[in-house]
Enzyme design. Sequence first.
Site, short mmCIF file in Angstrom:
data_model
loop_
_atom_site.label_atom_id
_atom_site.label_comp_id
_atom_site.label_asym_id
_atom_site.label_seq_id
_atom_site.Cartn_x
_atom_site.Cartn_y
_atom_site.Cartn_z
N GLU A 200 14.53 -7.08 1.07
CA GLU A 200 13.47 -8.03 -0.44
C GLU A 200 14.07 -7.26 -1.74
OE1 GLU A 200 9.76 -6.42 0.99
OE2 GLU A 200 9.56 -8.68 1.82
N LEU A 203 10.73 -3.26 -5.10
CA LEU A 203 10.60 -3.45 -7.41
C LEU A 203 9.65 -1.83 -7.64
CD1 LEU A 203 7.60 -5.90 -5.41
CD2 LEU A 203 9.53 -6.47 -7.45
N LYS A 237 -0.65 5.52 3.39
CA LYS A 237 -1.60 5.70 2.31
C LYS A 237 -3.13 7.10 1.85
CE LYS A 237 -2.47 0.82 2.88
NZ LYS A 237 -2.74 -0.18 3.22
N ARG A 291 -5.95 -6.81 12.12
CA ARG A 291 -7.27 -6.11 12.55
C ARG A 291 -7.65 -5.24 11.26
NH1 ARG A 291 -4.90 -1.59 10.13
NH2 ARG A 291 -2.50 -1.85 9.99
N ARG A 337 -8.27 10.72 2.91
CA ARG A 337 -8.24 10.22 4.16
C ARG A 337 -8.20 12.45 4.35
NH1 ARG A 337 -4.06 5.39 6.28
NH2 ARG A 337 -5.06 3.76 5.46
P1 ADP Z 1 5.14 -1.22 6.76
O1 ADP Z 1 4.30 -2.06 7.74
O2 ADP Z 1 5.60 -0.28 7.43
O3 ADP Z 1 3.98 -0.23 6.39
P2 ADP Z 1 5.29 -2.99 4.52
O4 ADP Z 1 5.88 -3.94 4.82
O5 ADP Z 1 3.46 -2.37 4.59
O6 ADP Z 1 5.67 -1.98 5.45
O7 ADP Z 1 5.62 -1.39 3.50
C1 ADP Z 1 4.93 -0.45 3.25
C2 ADP Z 1 5.16 0.47 1.63
O8 ADP Z 1 6.44 0.40 1.59
C3 ADP Z 1 4.13 -0.33 0.99
O9 ADP Z 1 3.25 -0.59 0.47
C4 ADP Z 1 5.53 0.07 -0.84
O10 ADP Z 1 5.53 1.38 -0.79
C5 ADP Z 1 6.94 0.32 0.12
N1 ADP Z 1 7.79 -1.23 0.04
C6 ADP Z 1 7.76 -2.30 0.70
N2 ADP Z 1 8.27 -3.34 0.26
C7 ADP Z 1 8.44 -2.62 -0.66
C8 ADP Z 1 9.90 -3.27 -1.67
N3 ADP Z 1 9.91 -4.45 -1.52
N4 ADP Z 1 9.89 -3.02 -2.72
C9 ADP Z 1 8.95 -1.30 -3.05
N5 ADP Z 1 8.58 -1.15 -2.59
C10 ADP Z 1 8.45 -1.42 -1.22
#
Ligand code: ADP
Length: 448
Positions: A200, A203, A237, A291, A337
């Site tokens: 991806e 960002l 988080k 969930r 948390r």
């Molecule tokens: P997981 O399922 O392992 O938690 P996520 O896809 O939900 O993975 O991503 C977790 C965190 O990783 C996001 O909250 C963000 O902090 C960071 N992150 C994920 N994708 C991106 C991206 N494309 N650009 C910047 N940060 C990202």
Amino acid sequence: MFRKILIANRGEIALRVIRAAREMGVESVAVHSTADTDAMHVRMADESVCIGPPAGTDSYLSMSAILSACEITGAEAIHPGYGFLSENAAFVQAVEDHGIKFIGPSAEHIRMMGDKITAKETAKRLGIPCVPGSEGGVADLAAARQIGEDFGYPVIVKATAGGGGRGMKLAKSAAEIDTAFGSARSEAKAAFGNDEVYIEKYLGRPRHIEVQVFGDGKGNAVHLGERDCSLQRRHQKVFEEAPGPAIDAATRSEIGMICANAVAELGYEGAGTIEFLYEDGEFYFIEMNTRLQVEHPVTEAIMGVDLVREQIRVAAGLPMSFRQEDLQVNGHAIEVRINAEKLPNFAPCPGTISQYHAPGGLGVRMDSALYDGYRIPPYYDSLIAKLIVHGRDRPEALARLNRALGELIVDGIDTTVPLFSELLQANAVQTGDYTIHWLEGWLEKNLG
Ligand code: ADP
């Protein structure tokens, strides 16, 4: 309504479900490992069954042990909490094959969202905006390099089977793509037994905004606004709030309705969370969690609903007890948390609680399974408590959080409580002006 349900979890979330069940006149069955014989969820449930030795794989993750506990006790439904088997489609299938109701979405929907590439394709099809990136999995290094060229650096390589921030690697430039691709793959293989990855656009300064959705499984669905969970350490988080400080009512309603319509179209059942990164006024889907989330209480606080009660209701075939127009944001809520961890390195710190005193008063909720003399076992997650505060507005919620943290006593072990007292002094936290990267920088400066 069910007469009896089993909770396939431990700790504060098991208590959370027992409480909702009791208010509904539903009996609860706790399951526990031999390390949790004295745990609060065992004491609080109507019945309990020991399902195995301490290791999660032999107890809380043992499908056969949990199904046997259902048979023995006559429980008609299983609430999975979060973590453990909560997003395991094979478990859901096994539960239903045994004539037991799984309190949550169908195996099909869990499978669809558990695979991140399928999840993204589904999201796109349903009109949810996504992060630009590869079409599906990236087969080899040559393809990875090509995507880097096409989308422009930085890019992030992510595990298709990902979760908990693992199997995720940043490549800031073309020079870093080989290493990022290789290490994301091997980390994914080790953590999930599946080395498929996708890429991806990375960002640089987004917020993490997630929309709470809820469906009845029959094509009706609502959204319950958003949570801002941008304060993260290692993609995990630590501090969550609702509503999001950067989201206004029109934006909430727009993205909320996109999400509600999407889950309605799926015929989704129960609670779900659609996670986005939010930058320059644009939402970018990253994943959907099928969930109840750890941070669900902040939504409950501002919306005045009991999400667990609602989960149990729709699982029993009853209609949702609210409509979209009933759901209005009321005030501001924050959750922190609290982990049994030693600062500054956040090393897990299990041990015996010599003294515990929970804060109270107006707008304070403590979700925890702690008690005086409790011995925290070393085998599980280090989350020991969630402190949730609710105020008329954000400044009141912040002041209340500060006050409540001052009342809290957890003696005998190290916890992350001192971190929050300090964090509250930071200007970015006071103003709500932060991105997902802000906390890491602050920790480096302040805990170094
Ligand atoms: P997981 O399922 O392992 O938690 P996520 O896809 O939900 O993975 O991503 C977790 C965190 O990783 C996001 O909250 C963000 O902090 C960071 N992150 C994920 N994708 C991106 C991206 N494309 N650009 C910047 N940060 C990202």
